[in-house]
Design a protein around this motif. Structure first.
Motif, short mmCIF file in Angstrom:
data_model
loop_
_atom_site.label_atom_id
_atom_site.label_comp_id
_atom_site.label_asym_id
_atom_site.label_seq_id
_atom_site.Cartn_x
_atom_site.Cartn_y
_atom_site.Cartn_z
N THR A 149 -5.80 -8.60 10.30
CA THR A 149 -4.95 -8.54 9.11
C THR A 149 -4.44 -7.12 8.94
N LEU A 150 -3.12 -6.99 9.00
CA LEU A 150 -2.47 -5.70 8.82
C LEU A 150 -1.58 -5.76 7.58
N GLY A 151 -1.55 -4.68 6.84
CA GLY A 151 -0.70 -4.60 5.66
C GLY A 151 -0.68 -3.16 5.17
N VAL A 152 0.35 -2.82 4.42
CA VAL A 152 0.44 -1.45 3.90
C VAL A 152 0.70 -1.45 2.41
N ASP A 153 0.07 -0.50 1.73
CA ASP A 153 0.49 -0.13 0.39
C ASP A 153 1.18 1.23 0.52
N GLY A 154 1.53 1.84 -0.61
CA GLY A 154 2.24 3.10 -0.54
C GLY A 154 1.44 4.21 0.12
N ILE A 155 0.11 4.20 -0.08
CA ILE A 155 -0.74 5.23 0.50
C ILE A 155 -0.74 5.14 2.02
N ALA A 156 -0.94 3.93 2.54
CA ALA A 156 -0.95 3.74 3.99
C ALA A 156 0.41 4.02 4.60
N LEU A 157 1.48 3.64 3.88
CA LEU A 157 2.82 3.81 4.43
C LEU A 157 3.17 5.28 4.64
N VAL A 158 2.84 6.13 3.68
CA VAL A 158 3.18 7.55 3.85
C VAL A 158 2.36 8.18 4.97
N MET A 159 1.13 7.70 5.17
CA MET A 159 0.33 8.24 6.27
C MET A 159 0.87 7.79 7.63
N ILE A 160 1.33 6.56 7.72
CA ILE A 160 1.95 6.09 8.97
C ILE A 160 3.22 6.87 9.24
N ALA A 161 3.99 7.16 8.18
CA ALA A 161 5.20 7.96 8.34
C ALA A 161 4.87 9.37 8.83
N LEU A 162 3.79 9.94 8.32
CA LEU A 162 3.37 11.27 8.77
C LEU A 162 3.06 11.27 10.26
#
Length: 532
Positions: free
Chosen positions: A80-93
């Motif tokens: 199960t994969l999913g993102v909230d805002g916290i995970a999304l900015v880290m993936i962007a980094l």
């Protein structure tokens, strides 16, 4: 593209890239170019994920872009994969830093017997496992990625690092593995508790575990919390579990070091926000004073050690330990502003420390030494390099107008209403940050040209004289930044300034998730609102 597959593709692209690049041992140029293409494709896909994420829907939906398939039904595990805002900015980094890391490593001299294909393949493998860590919403899947990310970093340090690389790699691996094994006990404990309390039986689903969190007795929560906390405290690292980072940071090649202190360690502070607080709210509140004490000790202690370092890479590593103290302070102060500041700090620290690490690597490549005492007056020879080192250092100490200032200010202003004493102690660390950054800059770049900045004597007009040679008879082999090096650093400079003056777009993505985390903890917000 089907948005439900987007996160899976984000994970698979660098993984496939790693497998494609690894066999290209005979052609270093092809290996580098192929790896860079995969990293740039990943950057484009991350931009697609960023714009596919709905900030308005985040107020009602914890995770978006969800991919979910059964994995081991007998144990209740799912991919199960999913993102909230916290995970999304880290993936962007990660997506931003990896191409920059590849560019900065383009001309690196590798240890004998090592190939560019192996190095770049390991960078892509590290990126893939980090995507998995931040995107996993199944606790067991998170644990698998948490352990898997150690493997490529171990080989990056152990095969491509400095003279003591084997020692540093083994120390890094053993510390992290020990923390992971302790966390595994808590992961199993969560499954056992869920089997007793949920009608559907045992599960590793983050959503189901969070819904039952309030009903778990505090004594049970404390034991489970400690298992996760030890693993994250080692990974962060928090004092006194920090001793592996200066060794690993000093011996890691520059590219791996950027990912190590810029992203890999953020897994821990991300874990505090994603797992410790929502799944163990009562334990988080009870044990918060312990974490706060460790945080402020880390801020002051690491800053003092940074002042006394003679190894540039160890210096950067100790500054990172001090910065992690601020991030942990904001997380365990329990306010939405402090939460938002900590998440933004995670992003900004990755950018500023990554830039500082890269500039240090460029200086080391010119002087063939990591020791600060081997340099002096370098700004006279390389003014652009000296200026960008100072810029990165000032951003690291949170000069107003740079990205770190916004996040540090949010952490302190958000922490003060609930934890004034710890916040005041933490503020003292700002003074030490100015001391260690400016002191190191002065020793490296100011004063007379000396040490490794004075190279072989070569007759030439306008040259810099060695101590025992008359002016015009010695020419320093130090050169200022090349076009490639400038091109590598310009995006980081732009990000430092853009997030310093316009942090709103990133904060808008973060805010709904930190608000949800605050509600999951179950404490009133002492500040009364999120950062704008």
């Amino acid at each position: 593209m089907n948005h439900n597959l987007l996160l899976l593709v984000l994970f698979l692209v660098p993984l496939v890239g790693s497998l494609v690049v690894a066999p290209l041992k005979a052609n270093a140029s092809a290996a580098k170019a192929t790896a860079l293409v995969f990293a740039l494709v990943e950057l484009v896909l991350t931009a697609v994920a960023w714009f596919s994420y709905s900030v308005s829907a985040a107020a009602n939906t914890r995770f978006q872009l969800v991919f979910d398939v059964p994995w081991i039904p007998a144990f209740g595990t799912r991919i199960t994969l999913g993102v909230d805002g916290i995970a999304l900015v880290m993936i962007a980094l990660i997506a931003v830093l990896v191409p920059i890391v590849m560019g900065s490593s383009w001309a690196d001299k590798l240890p004998e017997g090592r190939t560019a294909a192996g190095f770049y393949a390991l960078l892509l493998a590290t990126q893939a496992t980090l995507i998995g860590v931040f995107a996993a919403t199944d606790v067991f899947l998170f644990y698998v990625f948490f352990e898997a990310m150690l493997i490529p970093m171990y080989f990056l340090i152990g095969r491509f690092g400095g003279p003591k690389r084997q020692y540093a790699a083994v120390k890094f691996f053993l510390y992290s593995l020990l923390g992971g094994l302790i966390m595994l006990g808590s992961v199993i404990g969560l499954y056992v508790v869920s089997a007793d309390r949920l009608p559907e039986g045992g599960t590793f689903s983050w959503t189901a575990l969070q819904h039952m969190a309030a009903s778990v007795p505090e004594s049970v929560q404390i034991w489970l919390f400690l298992g996760f906390f030890v693993a994250f405290a080692i990974k962060a690292p928090l004092v006194p579990l920090h001793t592996w980072l200066p060794d690993a940071g000093a011996e890691a090649p520059i590219g791996a070091g950027v990912l190590l202190v810029g992203v890999l360690d953020k897994v821990a502070t991300f874990g505090f926000l994603r797992y410790c607080l929502p799944l163990f709210p009562a334990a988080s509140k009870t044990l918060a004073p312990l974490v706060l004490v460790l945080s402020v000790i880390g801020i002051i202690y690491a800053a003092l050690l940074a002042v006394g370092q003679n190894d540039m890479k160890r210096f950067v590593s100790y500054t990172s330990i001090a910065h992690f103290g601020y991030i942990a302070l904001g997380i365990f102060a329990f306010s939405t502003q402090a939460f938002a500041g900590s998440v933004l700090y995670m992003v900004n620290h990755g950018i500023t420390t990554g830039m500082l690490f890269i500039v240090v690597g460029m200086l080391i490549a010119r002087g063939n030494s990591r020791l600060i005492s081997d340099y002096g007056g370098v700004a006279k020879l390389t003014p652009l390099l000296g200026g960008l080192f100072l810029f990165a250092g000032l951003a690291s100490l949170a000069l107003p107008g740079t990205n770190s200032f916004v996040s540090e200010f949010l952490v302190l202003i958000g922490s003060f209403p609930r934890e004034p004493v710890f916040t005041i102690i933490g503020t003292v660390g700002i003074i030490f940050a100015a001391l260690y950054v400016l002191w190191v800059y002065q020793r490296l770049f100011q004063g007379p040209v000396r040490g490794n900045a004075v190279m072989a004597s070569v007759t030439g007009p306008g040259s810099v004289a060695a101590p025992d040679k008359p002016a015009g008879q010695a020419k320093s082999t130090f050169t200022d930044l090349s076009k490639r090096e400038v091109g590598i650093l310009v995006p980081l400079v732009v990000l430092v300034l853009a997030l310093g003056f316009f942090p709103g777009p990133v904060l808008n993505v973060i805010n709904p998730s930190v608000t949800a985390t605050m509600q999951e903890v179950g404490l009133p917000d002492p500040v009364g609102g999120v950062a704008k």
